[in-house]
Enzyme design. Structure first.
Site, PDB file in Angstrom:
ATOM      1  N   PHE A   2      34.660 -11.672  37.697  1.00  0.00           N
ATOM      2  CA  PHE A   2      34.145 -10.371  38.110  1.00  0.00           C
ATOM      3  C   PHE A   2      32.657 -10.223  37.823  1.00  0.00           C
ATOM      4  O   PHE A   2      32.069  -9.195  38.102  1.00  0.00           O
ATOM      5  CB  PHE A   2      34.946  -9.209  37.531  1.00  0.00           C
ATOM      6  N   HIS A  20      35.660  -2.241  27.804  1.00  0.00           N
ATOM      7  CA  HIS A  20      35.527  -2.175  26.345  1.00  0.00           C
ATOM      8  C   HIS A  20      35.369  -3.554  25.697  1.00  0.00           C
ATOM      9  O   HIS A  20      35.002  -3.635  24.528  1.00  0.00           O
ATOM     10  CB  HIS A  20      36.676  -1.380  25.724  1.00  0.00           C
TER      11      HIS A  20
END
Length: 108
Positions: A2, A20
């Site tokens: 990604f 996170h």
């Protein structure tokens, strides 16, 4: 990866427990890659609350710091990341699990 690409043309892109794991610079890079795909962004994460609130999120924040080097964030911090990546924050919807669905829409 990604960091390189996502399938283009989606109506929405869902990232659960992804942001996170990463510092701000890497998180923005991921979000920019998703932004190139188009569509609404849905991020499922914990949101840090004020002092003496959301103890589960604060413990998770410590775990992220020690583990992969990421962090839990406040809603304002998520908004900063989204804006830097080309999104407008629509809002954050709490769930019964303590997680939030943070929604962003592509700017202009």
């Amino acid at each position: 990866s990604f960091f390189e690409s996502v399938p283009e043309g989606g109506d929405a892109y869902l990232l659960k427990w992804i942001i996170h794991d990463w510092n701000d610079e890497e998180s923005i890079a991921i979000l920019k890659t998703v932004r190139r795909g188009g569509g609404t962004l849905l991020v499922i994460e914990r949101i840090l609350g004020p002092a003496n609130e959301t103890p589960d999120a604060k413990l998770a924040d410590l775990n992220m710091l020690v583990g992969p080097g990421g962090q839990e964030r406040t809603l304002d911090e998520y908004e900063t990341l989204l804006v830097a990546a080309g999104y407008d924050l629509v809002g954050a919807t709490p769930t019964d699990s303590g997680m939030f669905v943070i929604e962003g829409v592509p700017r202009g």
